[in-house]
Design an enzyme around this catalytic site. Structure first.
Site, PDB file in Angstrom:
ATOM      1  N   THR A  12       0.820  -1.218   0.000  1.00 64.31           N
ATOM      2  CA  THR A  12       0.000   0.000   0.000  1.00 64.31           C
ATOM      3  C   THR A  12       0.850   1.263   0.000  1.00 64.31           C
ATOM      4  OG1 THR A  12      -1.628  -1.192   1.348  1.00 64.31           O
ATOM      5  CG2 THR A  12      -1.891   1.203   1.194  1.00 64.31           C
ATOM      6  N   THR A  14       4.816   3.254   0.252  1.00 61.41           N
ATOM      7  CA  THR A  14       6.264   3.198   0.074  1.00 61.41           C
ATOM      8  C   THR A  14       6.890   4.117   1.112  1.00 61.41           C
ATOM      9  OG1 THR A  14       6.150   2.597  -2.236  1.00 61.41           O
ATOM     10  CG2 THR A  14       8.151   3.738  -1.537  1.00 61.41           C
ATOM     11  N   GLU A  76      12.666  -8.532   2.474  1.00 59.25           N
ATOM     12  CA  GLU A  76      11.797  -7.710   3.334  1.00 59.25           C
ATOM     13  C   GLU A  76      11.901  -8.078   4.822  1.00 59.25           C
ATOM     14  OE1 GLU A  76       7.707  -7.947   2.141  1.00 59.25           O
ATOM     15  OE2 GLU A  76       6.998  -6.820   3.882  1.00 59.25           O
ATOM     16  N   GLY A 128      -5.046  -3.330   5.207  1.00 57.21           N
ATOM     17  CA  GLY A 128      -5.868  -3.351   3.999  1.00 57.21           C
ATOM     18  C   GLY A 128      -7.321  -3.664   4.351  1.00 57.21           C
TER      19      GLY A 128
HETATM   20  N1  LIG Z   1      -1.992   7.758   4.232  1.00 57.62           N
HETATM   21  C1  LIG Z   1      -2.336   6.470   4.204  1.00 57.62           C
HETATM   22  N2  LIG Z   1      -2.837   5.926   3.069  1.00 57.62           N
HETATM   23  C2  LIG Z   1      -3.192   4.627   3.014  1.00 57.62           C
HETATM   24  N3  LIG Z   1      -3.068   3.789   4.068  1.00 57.62           N
HETATM   25  C3  LIG Z   1      -2.583   4.264   5.218  1.00 57.62           C
HETATM   26  C4  LIG Z   1      -2.189   5.633   5.343  1.00 57.62           C
HETATM   27  N4  LIG Z   1      -1.701   5.827   6.574  1.00 57.62           N
HETATM   28  C5  LIG Z   1      -1.792   4.653   7.213  1.00 57.62           C
HETATM   29  N5  LIG Z   1      -2.333   3.695   6.412  1.00 57.62           N
HETATM   30  C6  LIG Z   1      -2.574   2.294   6.833  1.00 57.62           C
HETATM   31  O1  LIG Z   1      -1.353   1.612   6.689  1.00 57.62           O
HETATM   32  C7  LIG Z   1      -1.573   0.370   6.026  1.00 57.62           C
HETATM   33  C8  LIG Z   1      -0.323  -0.039   5.290  1.00 57.62           C
HETATM   34  O2  LIG Z   1       0.682  -0.302   6.234  1.00 57.62           O
HETATM   35  P1  LIG Z   1       2.198  -0.556   5.809  1.00 57.62           P
HETATM   36  O3  LIG Z   1       2.747   0.654   5.139  1.00 57.62           O
HETATM   37  O4  LIG Z   1       2.916  -1.039   7.008  1.00 57.62           O
HETATM   38  O5  LIG Z   1       1.974  -1.735   4.772  1.00 57.62           O
HETATM   39  P2  LIG Z   1       2.707  -2.062   3.377  1.00 57.62           P
HETATM   40  O6  LIG Z   1       4.169  -2.157   3.631  1.00 57.62           O
HETATM   41  O7  LIG Z   1       2.262  -1.103   2.331  1.00 57.62           O
HETATM   42  O8  LIG Z   1       2.069  -3.495   3.070  1.00 57.62           O
HETATM   43  P3  LIG Z   1       2.766  -4.946   3.099  1.00 57.62           P
HETATM   44  O9  LIG Z   1       3.889  -4.901   4.099  1.00 57.62           O
HETATM   45  O10 LIG Z   1       1.661  -5.879   3.531  1.00 57.62           O
HETATM   46  O11 LIG Z   1       3.243  -5.156   1.692  1.00 57.62           O
HETATM   47  C9  LIG Z   1      -2.773   0.623   5.152  1.00 57.62           C
HETATM   48  O12 LIG Z   1      -3.438  -0.580   4.817  1.00 57.62           O
HETATM   49  C10 LIG Z   1      -3.617   1.540   6.017  1.00 57.62           C
HETATM   50  O13 LIG Z   1      -4.419   0.805   6.912  1.00 57.62           O
HETATM   51 MG   LIG Z   2       5.312  -3.596   4.635  1.00 62.40          MG
END
Ligand SMILES: Nc1ncnc2c1ncn2[C@@H]1O[C@H](COP(=O)(O)OP(=O)(O)OP(=O)(O)O)[C@@H](O)[C@H]1O
Ligand SMILES: [Mg+2]
Length: 274
Positions: A12, A14, A76, A128
């Site tokens: 979701t 970066t 990762e 998510g």
């Molecule tokens: N500005 C934002 N936009 C979207 N989601 C956000 C935001 N801020 C917090 N979140 C939350 O953070 C979650 C994503 O967390 P994180 O960045 O740790 O995951 P990721 O590294 O993208 O995913 P994965 O590790 O599973 O590939 C989203 O699903 C949402 O619930």
């Molecule tokens: Mg992650």
């Protein structure tokens, strides 16, 4: 000196960790659907940076960045564990062993012992789910709006508690525990729930599923400390509260880090100092 940048390209979001001009670690975050913004930010601010990437979407991002420079990739889970260890070492709390739950888009659960780590499992219930179920139930798609609304929500009509079932009976377990997440909607025929209540209920599902999995693996491995990370926790006090109270109730020690979602990016950045 060339700037060093660690990037965690997740499902979701970066996340970027880098050393700023004062030699302090700094952070930046973009949606993973906005890789062009990541490229623009690097091109405008750190065009000659040495970059190290991690995360499930690292390869996609690398193609996007399209630089002549070699961009190393770190697995990762290694990056995340190194990022967690770095943050723990900077605090006063340094457990010998801990369970780590990364509540990202989905949730991954690991054990860290001394300097080694192993993935123990996970669940598709994660950040998510908060965005997706939240949107399906209320039409709200913005994360900040979802957590703001959920703050004022009540779960009494949404969930069934153990005490609701064991009304006049002696309780076999604590009555305030959730017997059924969202079960109250059908059992009580509740149709007067607000969007806030529904969103609070979704936070309840995520916090309780993740915490109960972690508690079980902590029990199985005789570990007391559970470190909860992932951007889902960012500014999300309700989710932290749900996780904390359940973890404490089960006699484990919940730990939240200051930079909830940046462990992978920090780990990728630190790869240069090894
Ligand atoms: N500005 C934002 N936009 C979207 N989601 C956000 C935001 N801020 C917090 N979140 C939350 O953070 C979650 C994503 O967390 P994180 O960045 O740790 O995951 P990721 O590294 O993208 O995913 P994965 O590790 O599973 O590939 C989203 O699903 C949402 O619930
Ligand atoms: Mg992650």
């Amino acid at each position: 000196m060339t700037t060093r940048i660690g990037i965690d390209a997740g499902g979701t979001l970066t996340k970027i960790a880098y050393w700023d001009e004062f030699n302090e670690m700094d952070f930046k975050r973009f949606r993973s659907s906005d890789f062009h913004k990541v490229k623009d930010w690097i091109d405008s601010n750190h065009p000659n940076a040495s970059i190290c990437v991690t995360g499930g979407r690292a390869e996609q991002l690398k193609k996007y960045l399209n630089t002549n420079k070699e961009i190393p990739y770190i697995v990762e889970f290694d990056a995340t564990m190194n990022g967690v260890m770095y943050q723990m070492q900077r605090g006063s709390n340094q457990p010998k062993a801990a369970i780590i739950a990364n509540i990202g888009t989905g949730t991954s659960i690991h054990i860290m012992q001394e300097s080694s780590h192993k993935r123990l499992g996970g669940t598709g219930i994660g950040g998510g789910t908060l965005l997706g179920l939240g949107m399906a139930l209320t039409g709200i798609s913005d994360f900040d709006e979802i957590i703001n609304q959920s703050r004022n929500g009540k779960r009494t009509a949404i969930d069934v508690l153990v005490s609701d079932i064991y009304k006049d009976n002696k309780l076999p377990i604590k009555g305030t525990l959730t017997a059924s997440n969202f079960g109250g909607i059908s059992l009580n025929n509740s149709n007067n729930t607000s969007p806030s209540d529904l969103l609070a209920g979704v936070q309840g599902i995520i916090g309780e599923v993740v915490a109960s999995l972690c508690i079980q693996v902590a029990d199985a491995h005789h570990v007391e400390d559970i470190i909860y990370i992932g951007t889902t926790l960012e500014d999300n006090e309700l989710l932290q509260q749900i996780i904390e109270s359940y973890t404490v109730l089960k006699l484990k020690k919940p730990i939240f880090l200051d930079h909830h979602g940046y462990s992978g990016a920090i780990g990728a950045l630190l790869e240069y100092t090894k």
